[in-house]
Design a protein around this motif. Structure first.
Motif, mmCIF file in Angstrom:
data_model
loop_
_atom_site.group_PDB
_atom_site.id
_atom_site.type_symbol
_atom_site.label_atom_id
_atom_site.label_comp_id
_atom_site.label_asym_id
_atom_site.label_seq_id
_atom_site.Cartn_x
_atom_site.Cartn_y
_atom_site.Cartn_z
ATOM 1 N N PRO A 33 0.961 -0.992 -0.360
ATOM 2 C CA PRO A 33 -0.058 0.182 0.879
ATOM 3 C C PRO A 33 1.270 1.377 0.106
ATOM 4 N N ARG A 34 0.512 2.309 -1.218
ATOM 5 C CA ARG A 34 1.217 3.511 -0.607
ATOM 6 C C ARG A 34 1.060 4.303 0.486
ATOM 7 N N GLY A 35 2.107 4.751 1.447
ATOM 8 C CA GLY A 35 2.845 5.333 2.697
ATOM 9 C C GLY A 35 3.213 4.262 3.243
ATOM 10 N N THR A 36 3.557 2.445 2.929
ATOM 11 C CA THR A 36 4.489 1.794 3.542
ATOM 12 C C THR A 36 5.487 2.160 4.186
ATOM 13 N N PRO A 37 6.472 1.754 4.882
ATOM 14 C CA PRO A 37 7.496 2.280 5.055
ATOM 15 C C PRO A 37 8.180 1.224 4.263
ATOM 16 N N VAL A 38 9.345 2.228 3.270
ATOM 17 C CA VAL A 38 10.606 1.623 3.471
ATOM 18 C C VAL A 38 11.688 1.148 3.712
ATOM 19 N N ARG A 39 12.402 0.025 4.364
ATOM 20 C CA ARG A 39 13.584 -0.228 5.710
ATOM 21 C C ARG A 39 15.013 -0.770 4.523
ATOM 22 N N ALA A 40 16.084 0.241 4.870
ATOM 23 C CA ALA A 40 17.042 -0.614 4.657
ATOM 24 C C ALA A 40 17.582 -1.814 5.384
ATOM 25 N N VAL A 41 17.701 -2.690 4.052
ATOM 26 C CA VAL A 41 17.916 -3.966 3.858
ATOM 27 C C VAL A 41 19.243 -4.112 5.543
ATOM 28 N N GLU A 42 20.462 -3.706 4.426
ATOM 29 C CA GLU A 42 21.313 -3.870 6.204
ATOM 30 C C GLU A 42 21.907 -2.350 6.715
ATOM 31 N N ALA A 43 22.738 -2.373 7.030
ATOM 32 C CA ALA A 43 23.836 -1.102 7.432
ATOM 33 C C ALA A 43 24.699 -0.739 7.005
ATOM 34 N N GLY A 44 24.472 0.539 6.350
ATOM 35 C CA GLY A 44 25.614 1.485 5.160
ATOM 36 C C GLY A 44 24.930 2.593 4.943
ATOM 37 N N THR A 45 25.243 2.969 3.671
ATOM 38 C CA THR A 45 25.118 4.765 3.887
ATOM 39 C C THR A 45 24.540 5.225 2.534
ATOM 40 N N ILE A 46 23.524 6.189 2.824
ATOM 41 C CA ILE A 46 23.037 7.266 1.951
ATOM 42 C C ILE A 46 23.996 7.182 0.081
ATOM 43 N N ALA A 47 24.229 7.019 -0.565
ATOM 44 C CA ALA A 47 24.787 7.271 -1.622
ATOM 45 C C ALA A 47 24.771 7.906 -2.738
ATOM 46 N N ARG A 48 23.526 8.551 -2.403
ATOM 47 C CA ARG A 48 22.378 9.192 -3.550
ATOM 48 C C ARG A 48 21.612 9.421 -3.027
ATOM 49 N N LEU A 49 20.694 10.818 -3.277
ATOM 50 C CA LEU A 49 19.346 11.143 -3.620
ATOM 51 C C LEU A 49 19.054 11.093 -4.284
ATOM 52 N N ASP A 50 18.156 10.750 -5.315
ATOM 53 C CA ASP A 50 17.570 10.947 -6.574
ATOM 54 C C ASP A 50 15.958 11.603 -7.245
ATOM 55 N N VAL A 51 16.177 11.750 -7.798
ATOM 56 C CA VAL A 51 14.196 11.900 -8.201
ATOM 57 C C VAL A 51 14.122 11.529 -10.279
ATOM 58 N N SER A 52 14.254 11.186 -11.674
ATOM 59 C CA SER A 52 14.397 11.006 -12.262
ATOM 60 C C SER A 52 12.875 10.365 -13.232
ATOM 61 N N ALA A 53 12.826 10.900 -14.243
ATOM 62 C CA ALA A 53 11.312 10.898 -15.008
ATOM 63 C C ALA A 53 11.143 8.850 -14.917
ATOM 64 N N ALA A 54 12.536 7.991 -15.168
ATOM 65 C CA ALA A 54 11.591 6.658 -14.866
ATOM 66 C C ALA A 54 11.913 6.241 -13.249
ATOM 67 N N GLY A 55 12.790 6.131 -12.143
ATOM 68 C CA GLY A 55 13.146 5.450 -11.128
ATOM 69 C C GLY A 55 12.010 6.682 -10.145
ATOM 70 N N GLY A 56 11.955 7.941 -10.244
ATOM 71 C CA GLY A 56 10.602 8.698 -9.370
ATOM 72 C C GLY A 56 11.848 9.125 -8.179
ATOM 73 N N ILE A 57 11.249 9.305 -6.758
ATOM 74 C CA ILE A 57 12.023 9.804 -6.089
ATOM 75 C C ILE A 57 13.190 8.316 -5.463
ATOM 76 N N SER A 58 13.598 8.348 -5.477
ATOM 77 C CA SER A 58 14.577 6.993 -5.448
ATOM 78 C C SER A 58 15.932 7.211 -3.878
#
Length: 209
Positions: A106-131
């Motif tokens: 469902p829309r709004g369901t939390p998305v969680r990091a699959v393991e510990a790490g670092t946010i390398a990039r926040l991106d918004v594109s026509a294909a992937g949208g907010i990613s």
């Protein structure tokens, strides 16, 4: 035919000029895509538009075994039995292939990091949208979370994230069907350059099943 390209004629000069302009424009576009981290072959339709690189079957066995040993959590709270292996499925016309798994929720369901790490990039594109592009601690893998509705509050590039930490919420941004909220989740084996655009796509399905 050769006379058409004769520089001594007006038509020939025009044709040569147009061809040179096309080559120059292609180079400019390619350079801009590289600057943005987009693989030109992806834009050309060689593989999934959301994927930075193609897969390598010779690498999958050892990499999948390594990922299984890490005991990654599912990025969305659903039963593993609900997953469908859509990796490699055709997408649209031509040879474009899906290099991820789509996890319906469902829309709004939390998305969680699959393991510990670092946010390398926040991106918004026509294909992937907010990613989100997340690297693991050793920077061996890149985890790609796409079509998000929004980011988690305070999420920033370069931030450390814990296993299971909420990084975003399921949505339909980008080229996702508006009536089918889902997470497009991909795993890439990073190259020595540690650039997601030079990564190798791996099938997430056997990692969780």
């Amino acid at each position: 035919m050769a006379r058409a390209w004769d520089l001594r004629t007006i038509r020939g000069a025009a044709l040569v000029g147009a061809a040179s302009g096309l080559v120059l424009a292609t180079g400019v576009v390619a350079r801009e895509l590289w600057r943005r981290g987009v693989e030109p072959s992806v834009v050309a339709g060689a593989s999934d538009r959301d994927a930075p690189a193609d897969s390598a079957p010779w690498l999958e066995g050892p990499a999948i075994a390594d990922l299984r040993a890490r005991r990654l959590i599912l990025p969305v709270d659903v039963s593993p039995e609900r997953l469908t292996d859509s990796f490699g499925d055709p997408r649209g016309a031509g040879t474009r292939l899906h290099r991820a798994v789509d996890i319906l929720a469902p829309r709004g369901t939390p998305v969680r990091a699959v393991e510990a790490g670092t946010i390398a990039r926040l991106d918004v594109s026509a294909a992937g949208g907010i990613s989100v592009y997340q690297f693991d601690r050793e920077e061996r893998y890149c985890y790609y979370y796409a079509h998000l509705d929004r980011y988690a509050a305070g999420l920033e590039e370069g931030a450390d994230v814990a296993r299971g930490e909420v990084i975003g919420y399921v949505g339909t941004t980008g080229n996702a069907p508006r009536n089918t909220p889902h997470l497009h989740f991909a795993i890439y084996r990073l190259s020595e350059a540690k650039q997601w655009s030079a990564a190798t796509a791996l099938n997430p399905y056997p990692v969780f099943r």
